[in-house]
Design a protein around this motif. Sequence first.
Motif, mmCIF file in Angstrom:
data_model
loop_
_atom_site.group_PDB
_atom_site.id
_atom_site.type_symbol
_atom_site.label_atom_id
_atom_site.label_comp_id
_atom_site.label_asym_id
_atom_site.label_seq_id
_atom_site.Cartn_x
_atom_site.Cartn_y
_atom_site.Cartn_z
ATOM 1 N N GLU B 110 -9.480 -13.447 -7.127
ATOM 2 C CA GLU B 110 -7.778 -14.229 -8.023
ATOM 3 C C GLU B 110 -6.646 -13.244 -7.844
ATOM 4 O O GLU B 110 -5.827 -13.413 -8.186
ATOM 5 N N VAL B 111 -7.084 -11.986 -8.756
ATOM 6 C CA VAL B 111 -6.507 -11.596 -9.387
ATOM 7 C C VAL B 111 -5.369 -10.041 -8.266
ATOM 8 O O VAL B 111 -4.212 -10.417 -7.839
ATOM 9 N N ILE B 112 -6.099 -10.593 -6.945
ATOM 10 C CA ILE B 112 -5.211 -9.725 -5.702
ATOM 11 C C ILE B 112 -4.034 -10.767 -5.245
ATOM 12 O O ILE B 112 -2.774 -10.317 -4.943
ATOM 13 N N ASN B 113 -3.857 -12.114 -5.463
ATOM 14 C CA ASN B 113 -3.515 -13.062 -4.996
ATOM 15 C C ASN B 113 -2.123 -13.016 -6.394
ATOM 16 O O ASN B 113 -1.052 -13.443 -5.418
ATOM 17 N N LEU B 114 -3.033 -13.018 -7.109
ATOM 18 C CA LEU B 114 -1.680 -13.094 -8.457
ATOM 19 C C LEU B 114 -0.470 -11.785 -8.301
ATOM 20 O O LEU B 114 0.376 -12.700 -8.981
ATOM 21 N N THR B 115 -1.105 -10.809 -7.857
ATOM 22 C CA THR B 115 -0.458 -9.317 -7.677
ATOM 23 C C THR B 115 0.095 -9.653 -6.809
ATOM 24 O O THR B 115 1.115 -7.822 -5.838
ATOM 25 N N GLY B 116 -0.063 -10.193 -5.401
ATOM 26 C CA GLY B 116 0.828 -10.450 -4.236
ATOM 27 C C GLY B 116 -0.001 -9.283 -3.381
ATOM 28 O O GLY B 116 1.007 -8.280 -2.666
ATOM 29 N N LEU B 117 -1.537 -9.051 -3.601
ATOM 30 C CA LEU B 117 -1.422 -7.895 -2.933
ATOM 31 C C LEU B 117 -2.583 -8.129 -1.632
ATOM 32 O O LEU B 117 -3.340 -6.992 -0.826
ATOM 33 N N GLU B 118 -2.574 -9.424 -0.920
ATOM 34 C CA GLU B 118 -3.568 -9.734 -0.100
ATOM 35 C C GLU B 118 -3.812 -8.929 0.851
ATOM 36 O O GLU B 118 -4.210 -8.428 1.518
ATOM 37 N N SER B 119 -1.865 -8.288 1.599
ATOM 38 C CA SER B 119 -2.002 -7.897 2.759
ATOM 39 C C SER B 119 -2.267 -6.463 2.934
ATOM 40 O O SER B 119 -2.612 -5.656 3.878
ATOM 41 N N VAL B 120 -2.634 -5.921 1.574
ATOM 42 C CA VAL B 120 -2.938 -4.264 1.438
ATOM 43 C C VAL B 120 -4.215 -4.068 0.851
ATOM 44 O O VAL B 120 -4.429 -2.599 0.337
ATOM 45 N N ALA B 121 -5.110 -5.099 0.299
ATOM 46 C CA ALA B 121 -6.073 -4.551 -0.679
ATOM 47 C C ALA B 121 -7.482 -4.074 0.219
ATOM 48 O O ALA B 121 -8.285 -3.515 -1.043
ATOM 49 N N ARG B 122 -8.060 -4.066 1.862
ATOM 50 C CA ARG B 122 -8.208 -3.390 2.075
ATOM 51 C C ARG B 122 -7.996 -2.107 2.604
ATOM 52 O O ARG B 122 -8.803 -1.213 3.734
ATOM 53 N N LYS B 123 -6.623 -1.718 2.711
ATOM 54 C CA LYS B 123 -6.247 -0.003 2.933
ATOM 55 C C LYS B 123 -6.372 0.628 1.097
ATOM 56 O O LYS B 123 -6.751 -0.088 0.121
ATOM 57 N N ARG B 124 -6.521 1.778 1.382
ATOM 58 C CA ARG B 124 -6.705 3.243 1.143
ATOM 59 C C ARG B 124 -5.063 3.686 -0.449
ATOM 60 O O ARG B 124 -4.196 3.285 0.131
ATOM 61 N N VAL B 125 -5.459 3.717 -1.253
ATOM 62 C CA VAL B 125 -4.727 3.459 -2.441
ATOM 63 C C VAL B 125 -3.661 4.677 -2.429
ATOM 64 O O VAL B 125 -2.689 4.705 -2.609
ATOM 65 N N GLY B 126 -4.470 5.714 -1.662
ATOM 66 C CA GLY B 126 -3.804 7.003 -1.470
ATOM 67 C C GLY B 126 -2.450 6.637 -0.906
ATOM 68 O O GLY B 126 -1.424 7.265 -0.862
ATOM 69 N N GLY B 127 -1.906 5.508 0.281
ATOM 70 C CA GLY B 127 -1.537 5.787 0.718
ATOM 71 C C GLY B 127 -0.410 4.294 0.446
ATOM 72 O O GLY B 127 0.941 3.914 0.985
ATOM 73 N N PHE B 128 -0.610 4.327 -0.704
ATOM 74 C CA PHE B 128 0.363 3.193 -1.867
ATOM 75 C C PHE B 128 1.657 3.217 -2.543
ATOM 76 O O PHE B 128 2.050 4.219 -2.282
ATOM 77 N N SER B 129 2.609 2.500 -1.983
ATOM 78 C CA SER B 129 4.314 3.168 -2.584
ATOM 79 C C SER B 129 3.579 3.115 -3.715
ATOM 80 O O SER B 129 2.659 2.312 -4.918
ATOM 81 N N LEU B 130 4.880 3.649 -5.144
ATOM 82 C CA LEU B 130 4.945 3.779 -5.836
ATOM 83 C C LEU B 130 4.552 1.433 -6.437
ATOM 84 O O LEU B 130 3.905 1.222 -7.899
ATOM 85 N N GLY B 131 5.519 0.509 -6.429
ATOM 86 C CA GLY B 131 5.373 -0.302 -6.558
ATOM 87 C C GLY B 131 3.787 -0.966 -6.531
ATOM 88 O O GLY B 131 3.533 -1.779 -7.398
ATOM 89 N N MET B 132 2.947 -0.398 -4.897
ATOM 90 C CA MET B 132 2.320 -1.573 -4.739
ATOM 91 C C MET B 132 1.312 -1.336 -5.647
ATOM 92 O O MET B 132 -0.069 -1.770 -6.499
ATOM 93 N N GLY B 133 1.139 0.693 -6.160
ATOM 94 C CA GLY B 133 0.504 0.929 -7.083
ATOM 95 C C GLY B 133 0.400 0.383 -8.644
ATOM 96 O O GLY B 133 -0.081 0.282 -8.761
ATOM 97 N N GLN B 134 1.778 0.132 -9.010
ATOM 98 C CA GLN B 134 2.100 -0.892 -10.076
ATOM 99 C C GLN B 134 1.560 -1.392 -9.867
ATOM 100 O O GLN B 134 0.521 -2.420 -10.876
ATOM 101 N N ARG B 135 1.368 -2.657 -9.073
ATOM 102 C CA ARG B 135 0.801 -4.174 -8.722
ATOM 103 C C ARG B 135 -0.735 -3.863 -8.928
ATOM 104 O O ARG B 135 -1.584 -5.162 -9.762
ATOM 105 N N LEU B 136 -1.034 -3.246 -8.276
ATOM 106 C CA LEU B 136 -2.918 -2.975 -8.630
ATOM 107 C C LEU B 136 -3.118 -2.363 -9.836
ATOM 108 O O LEU B 136 -4.477 -3.063 -10.458
ATOM 109 N N GLY B 137 -2.319 -1.654 -9.973
ATOM 110 C CA GLY B 137 -2.505 -1.476 -12.172
ATOM 111 C C GLY B 137 -2.832 -3.020 -13.015
ATOM 112 O O GLY B 137 -3.551 -2.662 -13.720
ATOM 113 N N ILE B 138 -1.472 -3.903 -12.587
ATOM 114 C CA ILE B 138 -1.065 -5.020 -12.881
ATOM 115 C C ILE B 138 -2.706 -5.454 -12.523
ATOM 116 O O ILE B 138 -3.328 -6.263 -13.772
ATOM 117 N N ALA B 139 -2.891 -5.586 -12.006
ATOM 118 C CA ALA B 139 -4.336 -6.786 -11.213
ATOM 119 C C ALA B 139 -5.527 -5.997 -12.047
ATOM 120 O O ALA B 139 -6.413 -6.848 -12.158
#
Lengths: 283, 312
Positions: B110-139
Amino acid sequence: MSTVTPSQPSAARTSFVPTGSGLSITGLLRSETIKLWSLRSTYWTLSLVVVVSLGIAVLMSFAMSASTAGFDPTTGAPIALESAQMFVLVSTTGLGLGQLIVAVLGVLSISGEYSSGMIKSTLTAVPNRLPALWAKVVVLFGFTFLVGLISVVGSFLAVLPILGAKDLTASLFDTEVILPLLGNALFLAIIAVFALGIGTILRSSAGGIATVLGITLLLPTVLAVLSIFIEWIADIMPYLFTVAGTTMITPNTMESWQGFLIVLVWVVVSLGVAALLLKRRDA
Amino acid sequence: MIQAQSLTKHYGRKTAVDAVDFTVQPGKVTGFLGPNGAGKSTTMRMIVGLDRPSAGSVIVNGKPYHEHKAPLREVGVLLDAKAVHTGRSAYNHLRAMAATHSIPTSRVHEVINLTGLESVARKRVGGFSLGMGQRLGIAAALLGDPATLILDEPVNGLDPEGVQWVRKLTKQLAAEGRTVLLSSHLMSEMALTADHIIVLGRGRVIADASVADIIASAAQNTVRVRTPHTAALATLLAQPDVTIINIEQGVIEISGLTVNEIGDRAAAAQISLHELTAVSASLEDAYMKLTQNEVEYRTGDASSHTEAEVTR
């Protein structure tokens, strides 16, 4: 029948009551298990322990024969070993390298949380902090013990046909075989949680690994050399972590229990200081 | 609800938070403002027990944070985007966090969908952009469907669509009766999002009021005048409570007089005006005015001794 009440504007609703499950021991254990197995480093370190064990066991078993027997683990002098002892020696030698690998894994399992910032997430989820540490200890201990057991039992089974061809046999369930094998697996798990304690105290991967390897590898060597010149150092040698551990896992030693207790004291001190600091320090 | 009483934090000899008292009310978005080093992050860390107060106390939803049986369901917190192990996937990070409170995996999705992380959810966080990191933090903050949300710079690194999404989300969460405490350096964004503002400066609360009150009390409305005769107009209007600032060639900004007063007097003196505009003060103006003496790391201020910023 319905009573119509005017709906309140949303701003007037000022209470949101949270519902649902809370913190639990099983939840924390599950969380730490997920954390451990969702890192690639766990897979390759623990597989390496098994592979190195099996590899060394097989190599040793080819080199051995009933007549060459073995060597004394403390003096290095060649001695004649019983069949069971030989099987244990062959099955457990590779785990010596495994000990170094799980020491690194133990440190990283917590220092990695500090270096990445994950620790903030961990400690906000478990604000009393210590349950998170104990869950980590239990999970790390459990899996490293299991991996140690797979390594030594796997090695035993792998060398069984090789040594069998040289007219050497032993039964896995012979107490002279299974007890030392269990002891080795146990010591492997103990090293891992000892290292976890050091990693928690130092909160740094490099510092933690250096300290653990210093205590387990460097200290016995340095003190062994010094003991030649300074007499009383020889008296404290048995109390060193690795020396006590070796006593503990050496088959047929009456002092095995003593060694186990000394190792246990090291672990209690490491984890005790770790718990104290974790509770007191700002994250 | 978050209630701080004489909340204090020293780091060595430096006082990061100095006996602050404030209450963050449910049902509103409360903006937490202040210059770098003012103590915002330290205060937020103390609320969730990451830092221990040197003195005073802070309670959240009626209890100290660590006394709650289900902390993640009481408070969702985004402290900074880097509270995640870089070697783990977003999905596994959230699953590990959820497991502590036996939150079902369905909520993780649910929170993955809510924050729009579906496409990167299975990727390692090390490669995340700042914005994706923020979305994960909010999730992660939303995992426990908490009654209180504490978000430190949530829009930092987000694209305009993400900024708007955070604005709508925080307003909606507050409307549901939750407590939302939000820090940001983007004043225009804060003016749009927050209902209430707490301003910290050098570890003290220097303002605690509604957005409208903050603007009204701290900033003055000004009038912008474009005229070829700036010098003549300035002489004409000069009086003790009037401030006149030269903006550029032929443009001045006047405070202390209304548009009507300026227009009438200029007409009487036969000074031609090419523009006469009332400029209403912004939250940014008010903030600047409030914090002008509180900025610890002012640009180009050579006299102040430098201190390492407390960002722990």
